[in-house]
Design an enzyme around this catalytic site. Structure first.
Site, short mmCIF file in Angstrom:
data_model
loop_
_atom_site.label_atom_id
_atom_site.label_comp_id
_atom_site.label_asym_id
_atom_site.label_seq_id
_atom_site.Cartn_x
_atom_site.Cartn_y
_atom_site.Cartn_z
N ASN A 1 2.14 -5.18 -3.01
CA ASN A 1 0.57 -5.54 -2.84
C ASN A 1 -0.26 -4.30 -2.63
OD1 ASN A 1 -1.37 -7.61 -2.05
ND2 ASN A 1 -1.17 -6.99 -0.03
N HIS B 1 -10.59 -5.93 -2.25
CA HIS B 1 -11.54 -5.72 -1.20
C HIS B 1 -12.88 -5.19 -1.95
CE1 HIS B 1 -9.31 -7.28 2.15
NE2 HIS B 1 -8.17 -6.34 1.77
N GLU C 1 0.83 -1.26 -0.15
CA GLU C 1 -0.22 -0.05 -0.02
C GLU C 1 0.80 1.43 0.03
OE1 GLU C 1 -2.86 -0.18 3.31
OE2 GLU C 1 -3.53 -2.20 2.46
N ASP D 1 -12.41 -10.41 -0.77
CA ASP D 1 -13.64 -10.32 0.23
C ASP D 1 -14.41 -9.36 -0.75
OD1 ASP D 1 -12.81 -8.08 1.15
OD2 ASP D 1 -12.67 -8.71 2.94
N GLU E 1 -6.43 -10.68 -1.00
CA GLU E 1 -7.26 -10.51 0.28
C GLU E 1 -8.47 -10.51 -0.41
OE1 GLU E 1 -5.71 -7.25 2.25
OE2 GLU E 1 -3.55 -7.62 2.07
O1 G2I Z 1 -7.76 -3.60 6.26
C1 G2I Z 1 -7.88 -4.86 5.62
C2 G2I Z 1 -6.69 -5.46 5.13
C3 G2I Z 1 -6.11 -4.24 3.94
N1 G2I Z 1 -5.17 -4.63 3.27
C4 G2I Z 1 -3.90 -5.03 4.49
C5 G2I Z 1 -4.28 -6.05 5.34
O2 G2I Z 1 -3.32 -6.13 6.36
C6 G2I Z 1 -5.55 -5.59 5.99
O3 G2I Z 1 -5.90 -6.61 7.14
C7 G2I Z 1 -6.55 -6.05 8.35
C8 G2I Z 1 -6.89 -6.99 9.17
O4 G2I Z 1 -7.70 -7.99 8.52
C9 G2I Z 1 -7.41 -6.62 10.46
O5 G2I Z 1 -7.64 -7.68 11.34
O6 G2I Z 1 -5.60 -5.09 8.81
C10 G2I Z 1 -6.20 -4.19 9.78
C11 G2I Z 1 -5.43 -3.42 10.49
O7 G2I Z 1 -4.90 -2.48 9.54
C12 G2I Z 1 -6.60 -5.49 11.16
O8 G2I Z 1 -7.36 -4.91 12.25
C13 G2I Z 1 -6.48 -5.03 13.28
C14 G2I Z 1 -7.28 -3.81 14.36
O9 G2I Z 1 -7.33 -2.67 13.66
C15 G2I Z 1 -6.76 -3.85 15.55
O10 G2I Z 1 -7.27 -3.00 16.51
C16 G2I Z 1 -6.68 -5.27 16.19
O11 G2I Z 1 -6.04 -5.61 17.31
O12 G2I Z 1 -6.53 -6.18 14.00
C17 G2I Z 1 -5.88 -6.27 15.07
C18 G2I Z 1 -6.12 -7.72 15.51
O13 G2I Z 1 -7.27 -8.26 15.35
#
Ligand code: G2I
Length: 479
Positions: free
Chosen positions: A219, A256, A176, A287, A285
């Site tokens: 990515n 996404h 990103e 969805d 990724e």
């Molecule tokens: O935002 C969707 C994805 C976009 N591309 C990069 C990916 O790495 C990203 O994944 C998401 C995760 O699916 C989330 O699970 O990235 C988020 C953070 O940027 C993740 O969220 C985080 C929460 O913000 C935190 O508060 C939490 O502690 O997930 C953490 C673990 O559950």
């Protein structure tokens, strides 16, 4: 029982049930043959694999993965769906910088190792996500001076890639790094501010040296529509890297999607254009917000777009079940909160030619485009491809030719197979060939008239000769 390639122009398109009966018959026949040779197990495995996402994808030469959350690994339903359906894992959060190096030079691999060990124990691939990203970056990194940040970035890449050397098939080296919107600019991250444009190149060079066997990916999201500035900006960077020998092997398309950001009609064009730069493409990724048949159609279209690009090596969905999705209220995944297969699952399986295709989704052209000519009310057409059958040595393809907003009286398009594939039969069209024999130009047999928006299709058999890549479609030309 095993039919030979046809040279007639008769279509042979048994329904889903017919196809699976044929597959079963072939499997039984082949199993008996192998039983005599004492090697039955391999084939039994193949037969059952085709009823799962990973098994059906493997038959198309692709992997089918999912992101997983380490915190859910104690839930038996979660694990059994994971182990049954997928053959590649991405850590949803556990391999990000804040998880692995929360404070300077203090690395904690325990959670990520659990995921890596699970992948290894199940014979699954592992995608590495992600080394250099502005988000989920601990605050100690953002306060470093230029020189400190440079050595810290390289140290992080070396330590993390060293930890998983030989295990990760593809790493998201940089994630990103471009802005959304129309600017096409680099994102104003701490890496960009301190190290300038060159940080991306430096990260890739460091990564190549750290694990020469891993595929190195850039990515990003919102890079799906070929006409968007961000897509063009990433494309130009990859083209520049390839021309200057900067090591890059793949581009990840996060994918996404939601109603405000739907699967674009030119998605296949985007994937193909990147692939034509000499990199693999991966859907990393996936969805798609929604439900029912409309969600299923979109999943099917994305899967078809990947299958139509020979260098699209695999698909990863961003989670196993809707209930643990990062955007759970959008129900964007293939399994519902009770681990039931959704229509979206059937849509993917239909595209993959799996045996659990369901039949809950209509249509055959779920969004892959093979190029268009013209527009408005001038004669134009689009082409879409899908594989209809597959046997041990060959597969059948169907190309649907659809007229644009004006009626047409004639059309032509090309189908290119990659050596050593050979097209051995065609139907419902008049083919001609280039000197290599790999490029078939198809025109109507007889009358090529199509009303505005209506379609026709032609078919062909490809002898795989060991290469199961989907053929490439050229533009559709109409008059
Ligand atoms: O935002 C969707 C994805 C976009 N591309 C990069 C990916 O790495 C990203 O994944 C998401 C995760 O699916 C989330 O699970 O990235 C988020 C953070 O940027 C993740 O969220 C985080 C929460 O913000 C935190 O508060 C939490 O502690 O997930 C953490 C673990 O559950």
């Amino acid at each position: 029982m095993i039919d030979t390639p046809r040279t007639s122009h008769e279509p042979r398109t048994p329904g889903r049930r017919g196809r699976s009966a044929l597959r079963n018959a072939l499997v039984v026949g082949a199993t008996l043959a192998l039983a005599a040779a004492g090697t039955v197990t391999a084939l039994t495995g193949t037969a059952s694999a085709a009823s799962t996402l990973a098994g059906a994808a493997a038959e198309q030469g692709r992997y089918f993965g999912t992101a997983i959350a380490a915190g859910r690994m104690g839930e038996s339903d979660y694990m059994s769906v994971l182990n049954r359906e997928f053959d590649s894992i991405t850590a949803e959060n556990a391999m990000k910088w804040d998880a692995l190096q929360p404070s300077r030079n203090s690395f904690n691999f325990s959670t990520a190792d659990r995921i890596a060990n699970h992948a290894r124990s199940q014979g699954m691939k592992l995608r590495g996500h992600t080394l250099v990203w502005h988000s989920q970056l601990p605050s100690w990194v953002t306060s470093l001076s230029t020189n400190d940040l440079r050595s810290t970035m390289n140290n992080h890449i070396n330590r993390v890639m060293g930890q998983y050397k030989g295990q990760v098939h593809s790493w998201d080296v940089v994630n990103e790094a471009f802005e959304d919107g129309s600017s096409g600019a680099r994102r104003n991250s701490v890496f960009q501010q301190r190290l300038g444009n060159g940080f991306i190149e430096e990260a890739f060079r460091t990564a190549r040296a750290a694990d020469p066997d891993a595929k190195l990916c850039y990515n990003d999201y919102n890079t799906d529509n070929w006409n968007h500035a961000k897509t063009q900006a990433v494309y130009n960077m990859v083209r520049d890297f390839k021309s200057r020998g900067v090591p890059i092997d793949c581009v990840g398309f996060q994918a996404h999607f939601n109603s405000g950001n739907p699967v674009p009609s030119n998605y296949h064009t985007t994937l193909q254009n990147f692939a034509d730069l000499g990199v693999d493409v991966q859907i990393t990724e996936l969805d798609i917000a929604g439900s029912g048949s409309s969600q299923a159609e979109q999943f099917k279209g994305v899967t078809q777009a990947c299958l139509a690009v020979s260098r699209c090596t695999g698909i990863t969905v961003w989670g196993v079940t809707d209930k643990y999705s990062w955007r759970s209220s959008d129900t964007p995944l293939l399994f519902d909160g009770n681990y039931n297969k959704k229509p979206a699952y059937q849509g993917v399986m239909e595209a993959l030619g799996g045996s659990d295709g369901g039949g809950t989704t209509g249509g055959t052209d779920g969004g892959t485009d093979g190029g268009t000519t013209g527009g408005g009310d001038t004669a134009s057409c689009t082409v879409t491809y899908e594989q209809t059958e597959r046997w041990g040595d060959r597969f059948n393809g169907r190309v649907t030719v659809r007229a644009g907003s004006a009626p047409i009286t004639n059309w032509s398009t090309t189908v290119t197979v990659s050596s050593p594939q050979k097209i051995s039969a065609t139907w419902n069209g008049t083919p001609s060939w280039d000197s290599s024999g790999n490029v078939m130009t198809m025109r109507p047999s007889g009358n090529g008239t199509l009303a505005a928006g209506s379609s026709t299709s032609f078919g062909f058999t490809v002898m795989a000769n060991g290469n199961w890549n989907a053929p490439r479609l050229g533009s559709c030309t109409a008059s």
